[in-house]
Motif scaffolding. Sequence first.
Motif, PDB file in Angstrom:
ATOM      1  N   ARG A 117       0.846  -1.191   0.000  1.00  0.00           N
ATOM      2  CA  ARG A 117       0.000   0.000   0.000  1.00  0.00           C
ATOM      3  C   ARG A 117       0.876   1.233   0.000  1.00  0.00           C
ATOM      4  O   ARG A 117       1.961   1.218   0.577  1.00  0.00           O
ATOM      5  CB  ARG A 117      -0.882   0.050   1.253  1.00  0.00           C
ATOM      6  CG  ARG A 117      -2.112  -0.809   1.164  1.00  0.00           C
ATOM      7  CD  ARG A 117      -2.566  -1.286   2.528  1.00  0.00           C
ATOM      8  NE  ARG A 117      -3.017  -2.664   2.452  1.00  0.00           N
ATOM      9  CZ  ARG A 117      -2.646  -3.611   3.301  1.00  0.00           C
ATOM     10  NH1 ARG A 117      -1.819  -3.343   4.296  1.00  0.00           N
ATOM     11  NH2 ARG A 117      -3.115  -4.828   3.165  1.00  0.00           N
ATOM     12  N   GLY A 178      -4.256   3.163   3.034  1.00  0.00           N
ATOM     13  CA  GLY A 178      -4.704   1.929   2.405  1.00  0.00           C
ATOM     14  C   GLY A 178      -4.822   2.008   0.893  1.00  0.00           C
ATOM     15  O   GLY A 178      -5.456   1.148   0.281  1.00  0.00           O
ATOM     16  N   GLU A 180      -4.124   1.273  -2.698  1.00  0.00           N
ATOM     17  CA  GLU A 180      -3.381   0.225  -3.393  1.00  0.00           C
ATOM     18  C   GLU A 180      -3.318   0.512  -4.882  1.00  0.00           C
ATOM     19  O   GLU A 180      -2.542  -0.094  -5.608  1.00  0.00           O
ATOM     20  CB  GLU A 180      -4.094  -1.124  -3.205  1.00  0.00           C
ATOM     21  CG  GLU A 180      -4.076  -1.613  -1.777  1.00  0.00           C
ATOM     22  CD  GLU A 180      -4.870  -2.913  -1.623  1.00  0.00           C
ATOM     23  OE1 GLU A 180      -5.872  -3.103  -2.336  1.00  0.00           O
ATOM     24  OE2 GLU A 180      -4.469  -3.724  -0.794  1.00  0.00           O
ATOM     25  N   ASN A 268      -1.156   0.424   8.174  1.00  0.00           N
ATOM     26  CA  ASN A 268      -1.639   0.929   6.886  1.00  0.00           C
ATOM     27  C   ASN A 268      -2.370  -0.202   6.166  1.00  0.00           C
ATOM     28  O   ASN A 268      -1.914  -0.724   5.157  1.00  0.00           O
ATOM     29  CB  ASN A 268      -0.446   1.431   6.068  1.00  0.00           C
ATOM     30  CG  ASN A 268      -0.882   2.227   4.851  1.00  0.00           C
ATOM     31  OD1 ASN A 268      -2.054   2.532   4.694  1.00  0.00           O
ATOM     32  ND2 ASN A 268       0.044   2.545   3.971  1.00  0.00           N
ATOM     33  N   GLY A 269      -3.494  -0.610   6.765  1.00  0.00           N
ATOM     34  CA  GLY A 269      -4.260  -1.677   6.154  1.00  0.00           C
ATOM     35  C   GLY A 269      -4.033  -2.991   6.844  1.00  0.00           C
ATOM     36  O   GLY A 269      -3.287  -3.076   7.817  1.00  0.00           O
TER      37      GLY A 269
END
Length: 736
Positions: A117, A178, A180, A268-269
């Motif tokens: 990410r 998050g 992507e 982060n996710g």
Amino acid sequence: MEALPLLVLATATMRLLVSPAAASALPGCRSSCGRVDIPYPFGIGSNCSKAVIFEIDCSRDDNGVEKPFQGDVEVLNISLLHGQLRFLNHISSQCYNASNKSIIPDDWSLDLPTGYRFSDTHNKFTVIGCQTLAYIGDNDSNVSTYETGCVSVCRSEQSMRNGSCVGIGCCETSIPKGLEHYEVWFDADFNTSGIYSFSHCSYAVLMEAASFRFQTSYVTTDDFVSKNGGAPVVVDWVVGGETCEEAKRNESEYACKSENSECLDSINGPGYLCNCSRGYRGNPYLLDGCQDIDECAEKEQYPCTGVCRNLAGGYRCLCPPGTGGNPVNGTCYPDQKLPMAVKLAIGICSSIAFLLFCIMCIYMIYQRKQLRKMKERHFKEHGGWQLLEEINGKQGIIFKIFTIKEIEKATHNFDKNRVLGRGGHGTVYKGILQDNHVVAIKKSKFIDESQKNEYGKELLILSQINHKNIVKLLGCCLEVDVPILVYEFVSNGTLFHLIHEKRSISSFSLGARLKIAYDSADALAYLHSTASPPIIHGDVKSSNILLDENYVAKVSDFGASKLVPKDKDQLATLVQGTCGYLDPEYLQTCKLTEKSDVYSFGVVFLELLTGKKAVYFEESEEERSLALTFMLAMKENRLSEILDSQVRDEEEDIEYIRQICELAKRCLNVSGEGRPTMKEVAEELDKLRKLKQHSWVQRNVEEIETEFGEASNGQGVDTTIDYTSEKISALNIECR
Ligand SMILES: *[C@@H]1O[C@H](CO)[C@@H](O)[C@H](O)[C@H]1NC(C)=O
Ligand SMILES: *[C@@H]1O[C@H](CO)[C@@H](O)[C@H](O)[C@H]1NC(C)=O
Ligand SMILES: *[C@@H]1O[C@H](CO)[C@@H](O)[C@H](O)[C@H]1NC(C)=O
Ligand SMILES: *[C@@H]1O[C@H](CO)[C@@H](O)[C@H](O)[C@H]1NC(C)=O
Ligand SMILES: *[C@@H]1O[C@H](CO)[C@@H](O)[C@H](O)[C@H]1NC(C)=O
Ligand SMILES: *[C@@H]1O[C@H](CO)[C@@H](O)[C@H](O)[C@H]1NC(C)=O
Ligand SMILES: *[C@@H]1O[C@H](CO)[C@@H](O)[C@H](O)[C@H]1NC(C)=O
Ligand SMILES: *[C@@H]1O[C@H](CO)[C@@H](O)[C@H](O)[C@H]1NC(C)=O
Ligand SMILES: *[C@@H]1O[C@H](CO)[C@@H](O)[C@H](O)[C@H]1NC(C)=O
Ligand SMILES: *[C@@H]1O[C@H](CO)[C@@H](O)[C@H](O)[C@H]1NC(C)=O
Ligand SMILES: *[C@@H]1O[C@H](CO)[C@@H](O)[C@H](O)[C@H]1NC(C)=O
């Protein structure tokens, strides 16, 4: 839209945190490509990485330089510590072509593989241009979840500032967590047709904020793109899609293989990361990848000004005992807990103690020096140097100058048990020298001040006296206030002791008594006439006549003795001597002469004959002078009363006794002139002895031979005088 398989990156700040030791690959795998470290779970080739997404292609570019690629993007850095990766991102642009008045857009989209990410903390959507509106959005689904833009406009070229990205020539905006996947596009209505004179293109890119610094030239030229061929962007990666809690349940799949490692949920996710525990360092994804840090060896990173000790997973840094403070990011200093006054007191006390110690040392050194000086002074005062010279000059002198140490050693530090005798002049000790020689050591109480300087010289003269009936002076010690004399040791005590204390004189025959008298007289005669210069004894008395094991008399104690001065005026003015023995003439004139010795000898002779003390008590408890009593008895013809009963009983020849008494009387003449010399006395005694000796020998030769034959061997002892009284018939005698 082009979807790039995947990419990777690291941040500028990461540079500080990634340590080279952390990078390590699986066994048999390359751990780096070009200048980039490739730590596991990343790997070059399929069998070296943990998963497909971590596979790195290492290939050479046109210049033959090795570069790592993941998919189509070039990897710049990999950080295990923060789970980040840095790669080179594409820069989108929109340019205006004045020739055919058209816009040439270069939109861009990027898809990250699962597990990666974009870092929302490190990256910013950055737009460059003077008439530009660029968009970034998530156009993935029909329902767009994310879309934003950034506008940059310049009123003039001069309004731009280097390093200032605030909407004039440059603008930047944050991205959500998050992310992507993203797309970038431009608004065509914001084009550079109007500012074509100085700006042809606008640019937009998602990139690492820290590595960007706006330059005005980016607007006017194509510097921004041509510089690196792209811009670095940071992505966060995870090793699994689940949380730590979930991952730990399946041990075979759990990525944190190392001991002393820990699991961290990604911020982060979804997904997790591994990290070495505190105090450990290395690769947590490998077995035994986390190693203990020796903090004490890395003072720069782990400061310690105190005593450092490495521990498993940490270290201990303490201040030495008695000090306090913070040894980690401060320094150790003496314990603050003690009040200032106490510290001050301690300081002052120790200073004073040190000072006292120093003073004591100096004082002791000074004392020693003084002592040595004093010793030297005494030595000099007593004429030690002259004495030494004389001794060295003359040969065959057996005279030694002792040090006070030798004397102390010989007498056991003047031990009471070693005392042989005490007198008015001083104390005599028995001494044992280093060579086991037994000596008598005389320690006087005082010394005639006027004679001090002559002392050494006198000693030398006395030391040269060599007579069998005179106690030999062996040496001296001049280092003390009153010199100490070392004499030959005579074993059988004094004549005084023999006559008055042991009372064994009664077993001595007249011959034996005459022998003792003769020996003493001979010694005194030697002092008066043979010695050079002549010597006056000055204190002749029975306690100054010693007896050796064969009862041979030896005259001793020159404590009061005087060399006969050349100048008669120098005669001593101090009356010396002992009551009962004193020459009456000397008492009147204070002039000590040889005849004084003769008088004193006369008294000793009387003691031998009578067994009475020089001054004695009668039954009437009246003090009596032996000399006067004797003279009176002589006059009144009462000799038998005063003579020792043994003498009286032994000798039948009255005339013989009378002759002996006559000699004593002459010695005791009130006038010195009327007294015989010592030499005459000795000769007379010798004659008297020989007169009777013959008959005694005749009568007792058999007994003598059997009794004394052995004892007399080589001793030079006249055995004829030693036989006992029992052998002789008793006779009543009278001296007239
Ligand atoms: C990251 O990569 C760049 C370029 O390859 C390099 O200059 C930099 O030193 C690297 N940083 C770290 C922390 O490895
Ligand atoms: C990877 O390992 C498998 C078996 O473990 C092997 O068959 C394969 O050839 C290996 N691949 C490489 C590129 O080494
Ligand atoms: C891992 O641990 C180190 C210290 O041990 C720390 O500096 C670092 O931030 C940690 N990494 C993460 C991703 O929390
Ligand atoms: C601009 O358009 C002209 C004419 O079509 C073309 O020849 C030229 O290459 C274009 N310039 C750029 C930079 O694309
Ligand atoms: C201008 O030129 C570019 C290439 O040179 C071309 O792609 C573009 O279609 C042209 N535009 C017009 C309006 O002709
Ligand atoms: C993304 O969507 C917006 C509107 O929803 C559209 O204007 C834009 O052209 C799209 N971008 C791309 C690259 O498809
Ligand atoms: C998006 O909408 C189109 C029709 O409007 C549809 O065919 C497509 O399946 C949708 N895609 C998604 C991912 O929902
Ligand atoms: C910006 O920096 C460049 C060199 O880096 C310089 O040539 C230029 O004049 C600077 N512009 C301003 C407005 O300071
Ligand atoms: C450029 O922008 C102007 C207005 O700023 C607009 O009128 C023009 O149509 C644009 N050109 C193109 C090719 O879109
Ligand atoms: C652990 O993971 C492996 C491989 O993905 C799987 O085959 C196994 O069933 C898992 N075990 C558990 C307990 O989830
Ligand atoms: C270092 O000193 C600061 C204040 O000076 C303190 O707050 C900090 O806790 C100290 N660190 C350590 C490791 O002792």
